[in-house]
Design a protein around this motif. Structure first.
Motif, PDB file in Angstrom:
ATOM      1  N   ALA A 191       0.899  -1.235  -0.115  1.00 57.99           N
ATOM      2  CA  ALA A 191       0.080   0.214   0.035  1.00 57.99           C
ATOM      3  C   ALA A 191       0.734   1.199  -0.087  1.00 57.99           C
ATOM      4  CB  ALA A 191      -0.966   0.037   1.145  1.00 57.99           C
ATOM      5  N   ALA A 192       0.408   2.379  -0.529  1.00 60.49           N
ATOM      6  CA  ALA A 192       0.933   3.622  -0.752  1.00 60.49           C
ATOM      7  C   ALA A 192       0.885   4.383   0.565  1.00 60.49           C
ATOM      8  CB  ALA A 192       0.882   4.382  -1.995  1.00 60.49           C
ATOM      9  N   ASP A 193       0.006   4.270   1.409  1.00 62.59           N
ATOM     10  CA  ASP A 193      -0.538   4.954   2.205  1.00 62.59           C
ATOM     11  C   ASP A 193      -0.372   4.212   3.829  1.00 62.59           C
ATOM     12  OD1 ASP A 193      -2.540   3.126   2.054  1.00 62.59           O
ATOM     13  OD2 ASP A 193      -4.185   4.732   2.369  1.00 62.59           O
ATOM     14  N   ILE A 194       0.544   3.553   4.003  1.00 62.95           N
ATOM     15  CA  ILE A 194       0.941   2.789   5.168  1.00 62.95           C
ATOM     16  C   ILE A 194       0.855   3.691   6.273  1.00 62.95           C
ATOM     17  CG2 ILE A 194       2.571   1.300   6.786  1.00 62.95           C
ATOM     18  CD1 ILE A 194       3.020   0.047   3.825  1.00 62.95           C
ATOM     19  N   ARG A 195       1.591   4.674   6.027  1.00 60.91           N
ATOM     20  CA  ARG A 195       1.884   5.855   7.351  1.00 60.91           C
ATOM     21  C   ARG A 195       0.583   6.292   8.039  1.00 60.91           C
ATOM     22  NH1 ARG A 195       2.845  12.138   7.296  1.00 60.91           N
ATOM     23  NH2 ARG A 195       2.966  12.522   9.532  1.00 60.91           N
ATOM     24  N   GLU A 196      -0.293   6.628   6.834  1.00 58.76           N
ATOM     25  CA  GLU A 196      -1.754   7.113   7.049  1.00 58.76           C
ATOM     26  C   GLU A 196      -2.611   6.223   7.818  1.00 58.76           C
ATOM     27  OE1 GLU A 196      -0.023   7.480   4.421  1.00 58.76           O
ATOM     28  OE2 GLU A 196       0.358   9.767   4.414  1.00 58.76           O
ATOM     29  N   GLN A 197      -2.486   4.930   7.363  1.00 51.91           N
ATOM     30  CA  GLN A 197      -3.243   3.819   7.897  1.00 51.91           C
ATOM     31  C   GLN A 197      -2.929   3.617   9.263  1.00 51.91           C
ATOM     32  OE1 GLN A 197      -4.445   0.414   5.787  1.00 51.91           O
ATOM     33  NE2 GLN A 197      -3.191   0.998   3.869  1.00 51.91           N
ATOM     34  N   ILE A 198      -1.852   3.683   9.366  1.00 49.22           N
ATOM     35  CA  ILE A 198      -1.433   3.399  11.051  1.00 49.22           C
ATOM     36  C   ILE A 198      -1.846   4.680  11.901  1.00 49.22           C
ATOM     37  CG2 ILE A 198       0.643   3.238  12.693  1.00 49.22           C
ATOM     38  CD1 ILE A 198       2.082   1.748  10.252  1.00 49.22           C
ATOM     39  N   LYS A 199      -1.605   5.903  11.208  1.00 49.29           N
ATOM     40  CA  LYS A 199      -2.178   7.022  12.178  1.00 49.29           C
ATOM     41  C   LYS A 199      -3.526   7.042  12.411  1.00 49.29           C
ATOM     42  CE  LYS A 199       0.271  10.225  12.872  1.00 49.29           C
ATOM     43  NZ  LYS A 199       1.015  10.751  14.361  1.00 49.29           N
ATOM     44  N   THR A 200      -4.263   6.755  11.417  1.00 50.54           N
ATOM     45  CA  THR A 200      -5.624   6.574  11.727  1.00 50.54           C
ATOM     46  C   THR A 200      -6.116   5.818  12.620  1.00 50.54           C
ATOM     47  OG1 THR A 200      -6.052   6.973   9.227  1.00 50.54           O
ATOM     48  CG2 THR A 200      -7.848   5.871  10.409  1.00 50.54           C
ATOM     49  N   LEU A 201      -5.455   4.703  12.981  1.00 50.30           N
ATOM     50  CA  LEU A 201      -5.539   3.558  13.943  1.00 50.30           C
ATOM     51  C   LEU A 201      -5.195   3.995  15.158  1.00 50.30           C
ATOM     52  CD1 LEU A 201      -4.826   0.127  11.933  1.00 50.30           C
ATOM     53  CD2 LEU A 201      -7.026   1.270  12.622  1.00 50.30           C
ATOM     54  N   GLY A 202      -4.408   5.153  15.331  1.00 54.11           N
ATOM     55  CA  GLY A 202      -3.893   5.700  16.592  1.00 54.11           C
ATOM     56  C   GLY A 202      -2.361   5.800  16.857  1.00 54.11           C
ATOM     57  N   GLY A 203      -1.673   5.581  15.667  1.00 62.43           N
ATOM     58  CA  GLY A 203      -0.436   5.394  15.683  1.00 62.43           C
ATOM     59  C   GLY A 203       0.408   4.255  16.522  1.00 62.43           C
ATOM     60  N   ALA A 204       1.509   4.149  16.557  1.00 61.46           N
ATOM     61  CA  ALA A 204       2.499   2.937  16.838  1.00 61.46           C
ATOM     62  C   ALA A 204       3.055   3.368  18.422  1.00 61.46           C
ATOM     63  CB  ALA A 204       3.386   2.543  16.012  1.00 61.46           C
ATOM     64  N   ASP A 205       2.923   2.586  19.253  1.00 63.31           N
ATOM     65  CA  ASP A 205       3.602   2.826  20.449  1.00 63.31           C
ATOM     66  C   ASP A 205       4.859   1.806  20.276  1.00 63.31           C
ATOM     67  OD1 ASP A 205       1.859   4.415  21.831  1.00 63.31           O
ATOM     68  OD2 ASP A 205       0.474   2.518  21.754  1.00 63.31           O
ATOM     69  N   VAL A 206       4.771   0.906  19.850  1.00 61.60           N
ATOM     70  CA  VAL A 206       6.173  -0.183  19.518  1.00 61.60           C
ATOM     71  C   VAL A 206       6.180  -0.509  18.310  1.00 61.60           C
ATOM     72  CG1 VAL A 206       7.444  -2.029  20.209  1.00 61.60           C
ATOM     73  CG2 VAL A 206       6.298  -0.660  22.044  1.00 61.60           C
ATOM     74  N   VAL A 207       7.280  -0.595  17.367  1.00 63.01           N
ATOM     75  CA  VAL A 207       7.389  -1.199  16.101  1.00 63.01           C
ATOM     76  C   VAL A 207       8.277  -2.215  16.306  1.00 63.01           C
ATOM     77  CG1 VAL A 207       8.081  -0.882  13.795  1.00 63.01           C
ATOM     78  CG2 VAL A 207       6.856   1.138  14.930  1.00 63.01           C
ATOM     79  N   TYR A 208       7.852  -3.210  15.718  1.00 67.43           N
ATOM     80  CA  TYR A 208       8.694  -4.500  15.453  1.00 67.43           C
ATOM     81  C   TYR A 208       9.135  -4.619  14.056  1.00 67.43           C
ATOM     82  CZ  TYR A 208       9.910  -9.474  16.414  1.00 67.43           C
ATOM     83  OH  TYR A 208      10.510 -10.645  16.074  1.00 67.43           O
ATOM     84  N   ASP A 209      10.428  -4.215  13.859  1.00 66.32           N
ATOM     85  CA  ASP A 209      10.617  -4.118  12.379  1.00 66.32           C
ATOM     86  C   ASP A 209      11.744  -5.105  12.012  1.00 66.32           C
ATOM     87  OD1 ASP A 209      10.861  -3.126   9.638  1.00 66.32           O
ATOM     88  OD2 ASP A 209      12.257  -1.681  10.267  1.00 66.32           O
ATOM     89  N   ALA A 210      11.165  -6.150  11.147  1.00 69.93           N
ATOM     90  CA  ALA A 210      11.916  -7.215  10.911  1.00 69.93           C
ATOM     91  C   ALA A 210      12.397  -7.105   9.271  1.00 69.93           C
ATOM     92  CB  ALA A 210      11.286  -8.727  11.075  1.00 69.93           C
ATOM     93  N   VAL A 211      11.821  -5.922   8.678  1.00 68.23           N
ATOM     94  CA  VAL A 211      11.980  -5.738   7.138  1.00 68.23           C
ATOM     95  C   VAL A 211      13.154  -4.678   6.679  1.00 68.23           C
ATOM     96  CG1 VAL A 211      10.866  -5.124   5.068  1.00 68.23           C
ATOM     97  CG2 VAL A 211       9.683  -6.574   6.805  1.00 68.23           C
ATOM     98  N   GLY A 212      13.302  -3.604   7.543  1.00 67.92           N
ATOM     99  CA  GLY A 212      13.928  -2.441   7.134  1.00 67.92           C
ATOM    100  C   GLY A 212      13.114  -1.600   6.064  1.00 67.92           C
ATOM    101  N   GLU A 213      14.009  -0.801   5.120  1.00 69.11           N
ATOM    102  CA  GLU A 213      13.325   0.054   4.236  1.00 69.11           C
ATOM    103  C   GLU A 213      12.708  -0.746   2.863  1.00 69.11           C
ATOM    104  OE1 GLU A 213      12.789   2.819   4.885  1.00 69.11           O
ATOM    105  OE2 GLU A 213      14.168   3.728   5.772  1.00 69.11           O
ATOM    106  N   PRO A 214      11.521  -0.108   2.666  1.00 67.82           N
ATOM    107  CA  PRO A 214      10.915   0.861   2.618  1.00 67.82           C
ATOM    108  C   PRO A 214       9.807   0.946   3.845  1.00 67.82           C
ATOM    109  CG  PRO A 214       9.801  -0.092   0.857  1.00 67.82           C
ATOM    110  CD  PRO A 214      10.995  -1.118   1.462  1.00 67.82           C
ATOM    111  N   LEU A 215       9.563  -0.048   4.538  1.00 67.00           N
ATOM    112  CA  LEU A 215       8.455   0.103   5.471  1.00 67.00           C
ATOM    113  C   LEU A 215       9.106   0.746   6.893  1.00 67.00           C
ATOM    114  CD1 LEU A 215       7.340  -3.645   5.528  1.00 67.00           C
ATOM    115  CD2 LEU A 215       6.125  -1.629   4.557  1.00 67.00           C
ATOM    116  N   TYR A 216      10.220   0.918   7.044  1.00 63.77           N
ATOM    117  CA  TYR A 216      10.854   1.392   8.290  1.00 63.77           C
ATOM    118  C   TYR A 216      10.259   2.708   8.420  1.00 63.77           C
ATOM    119  CZ  TYR A 216      13.883   3.841  11.630  1.00 63.77           C
ATOM    120  OH  TYR A 216      14.254   4.431  12.826  1.00 63.77           O
ATOM    121  N   GLU A 217      10.569   3.613   7.317  1.00 65.36           N
ATOM    122  CA  GLU A 217      10.175   4.812   7.086  1.00 65.36           C
ATOM    123  C   GLU A 217       8.834   5.185   7.355  1.00 65.36           C
ATOM    124  OE1 GLU A 217      10.493   9.113   6.255  1.00 65.36           O
ATOM    125  OE2 GLU A 217      12.001   7.679   6.746  1.00 65.36           O
TER     126      GLU A 217
END
Length: 319
Positions: A191-217
């Motif tokens: 999806a092109a709007d991952i940041r917006e989707q997370i923000k709509t749900l209330g934002g992240a308190d903890v991110v568990y990132d096993a992928v790196g870019e481009p998802l990290y940004e």
């Protein structure tokens, strides 16, 4: 014994016949019933993993089996005992000698395949979320690569710890697997709007990132003030582009986490975590998702499943 050997980083690993030697002091010989593949195995083939030994060596970080011989000085283990071993190497074989201190007894009701499959993946997620990030009930956890070997366990353990889980994975099939593991919300990695989707749900308190870019940004920009970002791995191939000035302003903490490193400098929390996980698995409250079971002869097929990111959960080899 037969073993999957790396004889050079410019050559493909091969299955070889080796002499089975007696265990050394403080070692045990284990007849291997199951070994689980990890993305790190694909990196070790090329010599790019941080703990790659010098060739020749046998692939396979984690295994489970039965003790068949004891070396001098081993007191707390016995012949015939069922154990799981985080070996670091040597798991892709029919047998091997391993340090006794790395063997953890497994309950009789726990299958060898489950014991092999949960060590690194579940151990990583449990220690990362509990010991390092201090995830609290009611917090919002975002997991990237949520249908992969470690990502799926983060979804399951995060939900067990009382978090609201947002799973990011690619495609409907993988998202369905994350949903079955307990994810509350699903976001397609394409999806092109991952940041917006997370923000709509209330934002992240903890991110568990096993992928790196481009998802990290996208995840970083959706992290709430005082949030924590766990750097677990870089399966996407590109390292995160850190922005320390933005981290400072938002009071965000980036946490590097390498599970296996604790064996060298502080093994106590790692062993306590595994003991807890084995108990949970024996009770049936956690259950590793094993997407593929293959004989040892098909190890290259298993490695390719990880390279191509077609595996959902763990790939287990059963000699």
């Amino acid at each position: 014994m037969r073993a999957c050997r790396v004889t050079g980083f410019d050559r493909a690993p091969q299955l070889e016949a080796l002499a089975l030697t007696a265990p050394g002091p403080q070692e045990v010989r284990v007849r291997i019933h199951a070994s689980a593949l990890n993305f790190a195995d694909t990196l070790m083939c090329k010599g790019t993993y941080q703990d790659t030994p010098e060739p020749p060596f046998t692939l396979g970080l984690e295994l489970a089996g039965e003790i068949t011989a004891l070396g001098a000085g081993v007191r707390d283990l016995s012949i015939g005992q069922r154990v799981a071993v985080y070996a670091g190497q040597g798991g892709l074989a029919t047998a091997g000698n391993f340090p006794a201190e790395r063997c953890i007894p497994i309950p009789d009701t726990l299958g060898y395949d489950t014991a092999a499959a949960l060590q690194i993946a579940y151990g990583t997620s449990h220690m990362a979320l509990d010991y390092k990030a201090r995830l609290h009930p009611g917090e919002r956890l975002v997991v990237t690569g949520a249908a992969g070997g470690v990502g799926l366990t983060a979804v399951e353990i995060g939900k067990r710890m009382g978090a609201e889980v947002i799973a990011i994975a690619r495609g409907a099939e993988k998202l369905a697997i994350a949903k079955a593991a307990g994810a509350d919300y699903l976001i397609d990695a394409g999806a092109a709007d991952i940041r917006e989707q997370i923000k709509t749900l209330g934002g992240a308190d903890v991110v568990y990132d096993a992928v790196g870019e481009p998802l990290y940004e996208a995840c970083f920009r959706a992290t709430n003030p005082d949030g924590r970002i766990l750097l677990i791995g870089f399966a996407g191939g590109d390292l995160p582009k850190m922005k320390p000035n933005h981290m400072l302003v938002k009071n965000i903490t980036a946490i590097g986490f390498y599970w296996g490193g604790y064996l060298a400098f502080n093994p106590a929390p790692l062993k306590a975590s595994l003991a807890q996980l084995f108990d949970w698995a024996a009770e049936g409250t956690i259950k590793p998702h094993i997407s593929h079971r293959l004989p040892l002869e098909r190890f290259e097929e298993g490695l390719e499943l990880l390279r191509s990111r077609r595996a959902t959960g763990k790939v287990v080899l059963e000699p």
